[in-house]
Design an enzyme around this catalytic site. Structure first.
Site, mmCIF file in Angstrom:
data_model
loop_
_atom_site.group_PDB
_atom_site.id
_atom_site.type_symbol
_atom_site.label_atom_id
_atom_site.label_comp_id
_atom_site.label_asym_id
_atom_site.label_seq_id
_atom_site.Cartn_x
_atom_site.Cartn_y
_atom_site.Cartn_z
ATOM 1 N N VAL A 1 -16.151 -7.997 -7.452
ATOM 2 C CA VAL A 1 -17.517 -8.502 -7.242
ATOM 3 C C VAL A 1 -18.523 -7.586 -7.941
ATOM 4 C CG1 VAL A 1 -19.297 -8.977 -5.505
ATOM 5 C CG2 VAL A 1 -16.906 -9.517 -4.993
ATOM 6 N N LEU A 11 -9.972 10.744 7.510
ATOM 7 C CA LEU A 11 -11.157 11.425 6.970
ATOM 8 C C LEU A 11 -12.376 10.891 7.712
ATOM 9 C CD1 LEU A 11 -10.237 11.257 3.158
ATOM 10 C CD2 LEU A 11 -9.743 13.092 4.776
ATOM 11 N N ARG A 43 -25.863 -7.197 -2.871
ATOM 12 C CA ARG A 43 -25.192 -8.471 -2.559
ATOM 13 C C ARG A 43 -26.112 -9.244 -1.630
ATOM 14 N NH1 ARG A 43 -18.723 -7.834 -1.700
ATOM 15 N NH2 ARG A 43 -18.361 -6.246 -3.293
ATOM 16 N N HIS A 78 -16.836 6.088 -0.369
ATOM 17 C CA HIS A 78 -15.871 5.225 -1.060
ATOM 18 C C HIS A 78 -16.278 5.190 -2.532
ATOM 19 C CE1 HIS A 78 -13.571 1.238 -1.495
ATOM 20 N NE2 HIS A 78 -14.078 1.526 -2.668
ATOM 21 N N LYS A 131 -3.828 11.370 7.315
ATOM 22 C CA LYS A 131 -4.906 12.167 7.885
ATOM 23 C C LYS A 131 -6.153 11.287 7.863
ATOM 24 C CE LYS A 131 -7.018 16.026 9.086
ATOM 25 N NZ LYS A 131 -6.667 16.657 10.380
ATOM 26 N N LYS A 190 0.816 -1.226 0.000
ATOM 27 C CA LYS A 190 0.000 0.000 0.000
ATOM 28 C C LYS A 190 0.848 1.273 0.000
ATOM 29 C CE LYS A 190 -3.231 -3.004 0.304
ATOM 30 N NZ LYS A 190 -3.769 -3.499 -0.951
ATOM 31 N N ARG A 249 -7.710 -6.866 -9.685
ATOM 32 C CA ARG A 249 -8.538 -8.021 -10.061
ATOM 33 C C ARG A 249 -9.888 -7.569 -10.640
ATOM 34 N NH1 ARG A 249 -9.324 -6.996 -4.618
ATOM 35 N NH2 ARG A 249 -11.498 -6.480 -4.167
HETATM 36 C C1 MV4 Z 1 -9.258 5.517 5.541
HETATM 37 C C2 MV4 Z 1 -10.412 6.016 6.182
HETATM 38 C C3 MV4 Z 1 -10.392 7.322 6.616
HETATM 39 N N1 MV4 Z 1 -9.288 8.087 6.422
HETATM 40 N N2 MV4 Z 1 -8.199 6.316 5.369
HETATM 41 C C4 MV4 Z 1 -10.732 1.000 5.222
HETATM 42 C C5 MV4 Z 1 -10.183 -0.151 4.467
HETATM 43 C C6 MV4 Z 1 -9.029 0.366 3.697
HETATM 44 N N3 MV4 Z 1 -9.115 -0.104 2.370
HETATM 45 C C7 MV4 Z 1 -9.084 1.860 3.812
HETATM 46 N N4 MV4 Z 1 -10.060 2.172 4.784
HETATM 47 C C8 MV4 Z 1 -10.244 3.424 5.253
HETATM 48 N N5 MV4 Z 1 -9.200 4.273 5.093
HETATM 49 C C9 MV4 Z 1 -8.220 7.566 5.816
HETATM 50 N N6 MV4 Z 1 -7.145 8.326 5.630
HETATM 51 C C10 MV4 Z 1 -11.500 5.169 6.342
HETATM 52 C C11 MV4 Z 1 -11.424 3.866 5.874
HETATM 53 C C12 MV4 Z 1 -12.611 3.067 6.032
HETATM 54 C C13 MV4 Z 1 -13.358 2.664 4.912
HETATM 55 C C14 MV4 Z 1 -12.969 2.971 3.628
HETATM 56 C C15 MV4 Z 1 -13.721 2.575 2.544
HETATM 57 C C16 MV4 Z 1 -14.905 1.882 2.734
HETATM 58 C C17 MV4 Z 1 -15.304 1.571 3.994
HETATM 59 C C18 MV4 Z 1 -14.547 1.952 5.091
HETATM 60 C C19 MV4 Z 1 -14.977 1.650 6.386
HETATM 61 C C20 MV4 Z 1 -14.234 2.032 7.461
HETATM 62 C C21 MV4 Z 1 -13.057 2.738 7.282
#
Ligand code: MV4
Length: 448
Positions: free
Chosen positions: A294, A203, A337, A208, A201, A116, A291
Site C-alpha cells: 500500500v 520488544l 491513508r 516498525h 524476546k 514465518k 507483494r
Molecule cells: C513483535 C513485537 C514485539 N516483539 N515481535 C505485530 C504483527 C507482526 N507482523 C509482528 N508484530 C509484532 N511483533 C517481538 N519480538 C511487536 C509487534 C507489534 C507490531 C509490530 C509492527 C507494527 C505494529 C505492531 C503493533 C503491535 C505489535
C-alpha cells in the site's frame, strides 16, 4: 513486453497498476464483482470481466473466475496488487500452469516467506539480524520454558502462519506461558489451519521500519531505502513516511546493504519488503512481504522511480536499468491513508460521495479511485484514498501535508482526514518521536 495485463484487484491499487500499464503501452483487463460495476478501475481499463458477487471470497479471491477472465481476454500476465491473492503461492502456481505470468516473485519465495519460521531462519542464514528466540518451532511447554528462561521475559508467542497480529500473545511471567501457547495455538488453528508456534524476546517500544527491495532475474538487486510504518492501530497502518525520522544515512546504508545482499543470495525476483523492529539502534528482522505494498508511493516520491513499472519489467525478464549507486534519495515523503471510517471510533462509513475535491500542487499525489457520485460499497477494505506529499525535508513535507489535508474535500461520508489533521498538530508526531505503541495511546487520550 506483455501486451495485456489482467489486474486482479480493485480500488486505488487497480487504478495505480492500470496507470503504469497505460504508460508502458500495455492493454489492461479489469475484473470486478457485481458491487464494483461502476468502479473507476472498471471504467478506465480497456476491457472488464465480472467475476462474481460482492463477497471477496466469491469474486476477488475466486481463482477459477480470474483464470477464466485471463483466458477469454487473452491476457499474458496477471498483476495481483496487494491483499486478496497477492501472497497466495497456490494462485501463483496456477497462473503459471496456465502459461500466464504472475507479476511477483516465484511461488517458492512466496511460500517460503508465508512461513514465518522458515522466513526467519532464511533471513538469519543470509546475514540479516533477527529477534532472539526459538530456533524453529516450539513443540512443548517444557521447551518453551527453557528458551524463555534463557532469553528472559517478556517473550512473545507467535504463529508460524501468522499475519495481521493474529495468533500472537505477549508473555510477561513464566506462569502465563502455558495459557498463552494454548490461546495462540487455538487462534492460529482457526485462522490459518496451522497451530505451529515460535517464540521471541518481546520488544517493548520498537519502531516498525521496512526496507523496499527489488531484484531481477539476472542476480541484480537494489534496496530503495526504508519506510517508517510505526503509526498503526490494531495492525492497520495509518500513516507511513520515508525516510524514517529515526535513522541516519549511515544506518540506512548499512542495513540497506545487508538486505540487498541477502535478497541477491536468495535469488529473489521482483519487489519485496523486509520488515524490521528497530529499538535502541538495533534492527531485528520479523517478516518479509512478497507483494507491492500500500505504502509504496512514499518510496516512489523520494526515489523518483515507478515501482509498478519496474515490477512489470523484471517480470518479463528485463535487467534492472539502474544499480545501487544510481539510486538517490531526495527529500522526505509522508502518506496518509484515508479510510471511509469515523475518524475517532473507526466505525466503517460506506456510502455515496456527494462532493470530491482532491488537493493538488507541487509534490502532492493522490492515489484514489473516488469520484463525485461514487458509492463506497460496504464489502471491502475501507481505504478510499492515499494522500502522499513530498518536501525537500521533513519540515517542508509536514507543512505541505497540512495544506493538502486542508484542501481535501470528501463529502457525504465520514473519513479519517480529521484524524490526520489531529496528528500533524501533535508535537510528538512533528518531532518524529513515536513508536508502534504511540498511536493507540494518542487515540485513548483523544477519546474524551
Ligand atoms: C513483535 C513485537 C514485539 N516483539 N515481535 C505485530 C504483527 C507482526 N507482523 C509482528 N508484530 C509484532 N511483533 C517481538 N519480538 C511487536 C509487534 C507489534 C507490531 C509490530 C509492527 C507494527 C505494529 C505492531 C503493533 C503491535 C505489535
Amino acid at each position: 513486453m506483455f501486451e495485456k495485463i489482467l489486474i486482479a484487484n480493485r480500488g486505488e491499487i487497480a487504478l495505480r497498476i492500470h496507470r503504469a500499464c497505460r504508460e508502458m503501452g500495455i492493454a489492461t483487463v479489469a475484473v470486478h464483482s457485481t458491487a464494483d460495476e461502476n468502479a473507476m478501475h472498471v471504467r478506465l481499463a480497456d476491457e472488464s470481466v465480472c467475476i462474481g458477487p460482492p463477497p471477496a471470497a466469491d469474486s476477488y479471491l475466486n481463482i477459477p473466475a480470474i483464470i477464466s477472465a485471463a483466458e477469454v481476454t487473452g491476457a499474458d500476465a496477471i498483476h495481483p496488487g496487494y491483499g486478496f491473492l497477492s501472497e497466495n503461492a497456490r494462485f501463483a502456481d496456477i497462473v503459471a500452469e496456465h502459461s500466464i505470468t504472475f507479476i511477483g516473485p516465484t511461488a517458492e519465495h512466496i511460500r517460503l516467506m508465508g512461513d514465518k519460521i522458515a522466513a526467519k531462519e532464511t533471513a538469519k542464514r543470509l546475514g540479516i539480524p533477527v529477534v532472539p528466540g526459538s530456533e524453529g518451532s516450539i513443540d512443548s511447554l517444557a521447551e518453551a520454558e527453557k528458551i524463555a528462561d534463557a532469553i528472559g521475559y517478556p517473550v512473545i508467542v507467535k504463529a508460524a502462519s501468522g499475519g495481521g497480529g493474529r495468533g500472537m500473545k505477549v508473555v510477561r511471567t513464566p506462569d502465563e506461558l502455558g495459557p498463552a501457547m494454548s490461546a495462540a495455538g487455538t487462534e492460529a488453528k482457526a485462522a490459518f489451519g496451522d497451530d505451529t508456534l515460535y517464540l521471541e524476546k518481546f520488544l517493548e517500544r520498537p519502531r516498525h521500519i521496512e526496507f523496499q527491495v527489488l531484484g531481477d532475474m539476472h542476480g541484480n538487486t537494489v534496496h530503495l531505502g526504508e519506510r517508517d510504518c510505526s503509526l498503526q492501530r490494531r495492525h492497520q497502518k495509518i500513516l507511513e513516511e520515508a525516510p524514517s525520522p529515526a535513522l541516519n544515512d549511515k544506518e540506512r546504508e548499512r542495513m540497506g546493504g545487508i538486505v540487498a545482499k541477502a535478497i541477491s543470495k536468495l535469488g529473489y525476483i521482483g519487489l519485496g519488503t523486509v520488515e524490521f523492529l528497530y529499538e535502541n539502534g538495533e534492527f531485528y528482522f520479523i517478516e518479509m512481504n512478497t507483494r507491492l505494498q500500500v505504502e509504496h508511493p512514499v518510496t516512489e516520491m523520494i526515489t523518483g522511480l515507478d515501482l509498478v513499472r519496474e515490477q512489470i519489467r523484471v517480470a518479463t525478464g528485463a535487467k534492472l536499468p539502474f544499480r545501487q549507486k544510481d539510486i538517490k534519495f531526495r527529500g522526505h515523503a509522508i502518506e496518509c491513508r484515508i479510510n471511509a471510517e469515523d475518524p475517532l471510533t473507526f466505525a466503517p462509513s460506506p456510502g455515496k460521495i456527494a462532493e470530491y475535491h482532491p488537493p493538488g500542487g507541487l509534490d502532492v499525489r493522490v492515489d484514489s479511485a473516488l469520484y463525485a457520485g461514487y458509492t463506497v460499497p460496504p464489502y471491502y477494505d475501507s481505504l478510499i484514498s492515499k494522500l502522499i506529499v513530498r518536501g525537500t525535508n521533513r519540515n517542508e513535507c509536514l507543512l505541505r501535508l497540512r495544506r493538502s489535508l486542508e484542501e481535501y474535500v470528501i463529502g457525504g461520508i465520514k473519513t479519517t482526514i480529521p484524524l490526520h489533521q489531529l496528528l500533524i498538530g501533535n508535537d510528538d508526531f512533528v518531532n518524529g518521536a513515536y513508536n508502534i505503541n504511540w498511536l493507540e495511546a494518542f487515540l485513548r487520550d483523544h477519546e474524551g
